[in-house]
Design an enzyme around this catalytic site. Structure first.
Site, PDB file in Angstrom:
ATOM      1  CG  ASP A  56      50.065  84.849  76.305  1.00 45.28           C
ATOM      2  OD1 ASP A  56      49.079  85.186  76.973  1.00 45.28           O
ATOM      3  OD2 ASP A  56      50.887  85.669  75.870  1.00 45.28           O
ATOM      4  CG  ASP A 124      60.304  91.623  73.115  1.00 46.40           C
ATOM      5  OD1 ASP A 124      59.074  91.691  72.946  1.00 46.40           O
ATOM      6  OD2 ASP A 124      60.869  90.603  73.569  1.00 46.40           O
ATOM      7  CG  HIS A 126      56.362  89.871  73.080  1.00 47.66           C
ATOM      8  ND1 HIS A 126      57.300  89.718  74.074  1.00 47.66           N
ATOM      9  CD2 HIS A 126      55.226  90.225  73.711  1.00 47.66           C
ATOM     10  CE1 HIS A 126      56.733  89.960  75.248  1.00 47.66           C
ATOM     11  NE2 HIS A 126      55.489  90.274  75.053  1.00 47.66           N
ATOM     12  CD  GLU A 131      59.733  87.154  74.359  1.00 45.82           C
ATOM     13  OE1 GLU A 131      59.491  88.193  73.743  1.00 45.82           O
ATOM     14  OE2 GLU A 131      59.877  87.118  75.598  1.00 45.82           O
TER      15      GLU A 131
END
Ligand code: GLP
Length: 246
Positions: A56, A124, A126, A131
């Site tokens: 990413d 979280d 990910h 997400e």
């Protein structure tokens, strides 16, 4: 964690010098990258034919911005090993467009797919920047980061208002096509997401839980990240009774 994972990555490269590596950013793989640099210097671990694809990149930062993932990768790994610049691929976040995402996907296919994908995990749950609620079949695309991720990443920026809110990221579907996955996590803050990913339900609410469907994923965690795992003793038992049968 870093030593164990470096052994796996180094074995992969020695077995197939033309390995296609999927690489991650963040603090988690730093130790692994340092171990690989050591192996390159001391044992001549050869990256000259290795191809890399990063997961990413932030959208809106120029490539050479101090906090871009491009800068991170060159600073922490690429400039210290003999990987060829032409073999390095990082999504382009500076002039984002959807066609480039499709091109990134095609390029991975042209190289025969990712042999070994390194992953960290966000607080979280990910992987890359997928997400919560990211489709488990998603491909490389633009994602809006959650407020939590923006806050988590603020430590690298002077001011929270400078933290990008968008990223271009491989999808969960892209990651799941890697032949082998190595997921790394350390520290207390990763105990919750790691438990969800390994022992929770498979859900887009924790994109890392998709690894439960992957045929060849190795998870390496430290004690702190493993502290809530219900089957911790069993995993240790498996490790102690490791076989060489593949
Ligand atoms: C970002 C990256 C992820 C990484 C995560 C955790 O969200 N896109 O690939 O796994 O941060 O980072 P850290 O290893 O610093 O906890």
């Amino acid at each position: 964690m870093s030593h164990e994972s470096a052994i796996i990555v180094a074995d992969q490269i020695r077995t197939n010098p033309k390995t296609v590596l999927g690489l991650a950013t963040g603090s988690t793989p730093l130790g692994l990258y340092n171990e690989l640099i050591k192996l390159h210097n001391s044992e001549g671990l050869d990256f000259s034919n290795v191809i890399s694809f990063n997961l990413d990149e932030y959208v809106g930062l120029p490539k050479n911005h101090p906090q871009s993932y491009n800068t991170f990768m060159f600073k922490t790994l690429f400039s210290k090993i003999n990987i060829k610049q032409k073999n390095v691929h990082i999504p382009n976040g500076s002039s984002f467009n959807l066609k480039e995402c499709d091109k990134y996907e095609s390029l991975i296919k042209i190289y025969g797919g990712i042999d070994l994908q390194i992953l960290g995990i966000g607080s979280d749950g990910h992987i890359a920047f997928n997400e919560p609620s990211s489709s488990l079949g998603s491909r490389t695309r633009l994602k809006t980061l959650t407020e939590k991720t923006v806050n988590d990443n603020a430590r690298f920026f002077d001011n929270i208002s400078n933290v990008p809110k968008y990223a271009v990221t491989m999808g969960v579907g892209t990651i799941m096509e890697a032949r082998k996955i190595l997921l790394l996590a350390s520290g207390d803050s990763k105990a919750k997401p790691i438990t969800k990913a390994i022992e929770g339900p498979i859900s887009s609410m924790c994109s890392a839980s998709a690894i439960q469907m992957h045929p060849k994923t190795i998870v390496i965690v430290d004690e702190a990240a493993a502290k809530n795992l219900k089957e911790k003793d069993y995993y240790k038992w498996v490790y102690r009774n490791k076989t060489n049968i593949n």
